[in-house]
Scaffold this active site. Structure first.
Site, PDB file in Angstrom:
ATOM      1  N   CYS A 125       0.814  -1.224   0.000  1.00 57.26           N
ATOM      2  CA  CYS A 125       0.000   0.000   0.000  1.00 57.26           C
ATOM      3  C   CYS A 125       0.847   1.274   0.000  1.00 57.26           C
ATOM      4  O   CYS A 125       0.297   2.368   0.021  1.00 57.26           O
ATOM      5  CB  CYS A 125      -0.925   0.014   1.203  1.00 57.26           C
ATOM      6  N   GLN A 126       2.156   1.158  -0.062  1.00 60.87           N
ATOM      7  CA  GLN A 126       3.008   2.339   0.066  1.00 60.87           C
ATOM      8  C   GLN A 126       2.706   3.408  -0.978  1.00 60.87           C
ATOM      9  O   GLN A 126       2.876   4.595  -0.724  1.00 60.87           O
ATOM     10  CB  GLN A 126       4.494   1.956  -0.014  1.00 60.87           C
TER      11      GLN A 126
END
Length: 147
Positions: A79-80
């Site tokens: 999800c970065q």
């Protein structure tokens, strides 16, 4: 019920599934150290170590999930590129990993799916055929024909 875990890391998301009747029999992870931990923690699971974007790795995951009659799928893609704690780069290649989750859902055809991510997944866009498409719209469009 048998299940498959995509982007499983060391298997933390799967901790209590077995206690609740879900046996994760197939898992995939990119990083070898995480695969080794997952294999050690979940001895009954076939942990596939490799890049899900590589066709031969995806095929192995898909074939094992179908062979094991997996009716549950959990995916925890990175999800970065979406998270407010990350860089939120519009062109972060990790955001495109959701396409492999969609492909897995469409080919394995589980009855139940959990995609764990950050709320921003619903507003993140990815480029497909020179068009920027919202992931939430893409999920609904791609999966509505099958579910």
């Amino acid at each position: 019920m048998n299940g498959v875990s995509l982007f499983s890391s060391a298997g933390i998301a799967e901790t209590y599934f077995k206690d609740n009747g879900i046996n994760i029999l197939v898992a995939s992870e990119l990083i070898k150290k995480r695969c080794d931990i997952h294999s050690w923690l979940y001895k009954d699971c076939h942990t596939i170590c490799g890049d899900i974007t590589e066709p031969e790795v995806f095929e192995q995951i898909k074939n094992e999930a179908i062979k094991n009659n997996c009716k549950f799928l959990i995916a925890t893609p990175p999800c970065q590129g979406m998270s407010t704690a990350g860089l939120q780069k519009k062109d972060d290649p990790r955001n495109r990993l959701i396409l492999h989750v969609i492909n897995a859902i469409k080919t394995i055809k589980p009855k139940f799916v959990i995609i764990e991510n950050v709320p921003e997944i619903l507003t993140t866009t990815i480029e497909i055929n020179n068009q920027w498409i919202n992931i939430d719209t893409l999920l609904n469009k791609e999966l509505s024909n099958d579910y």
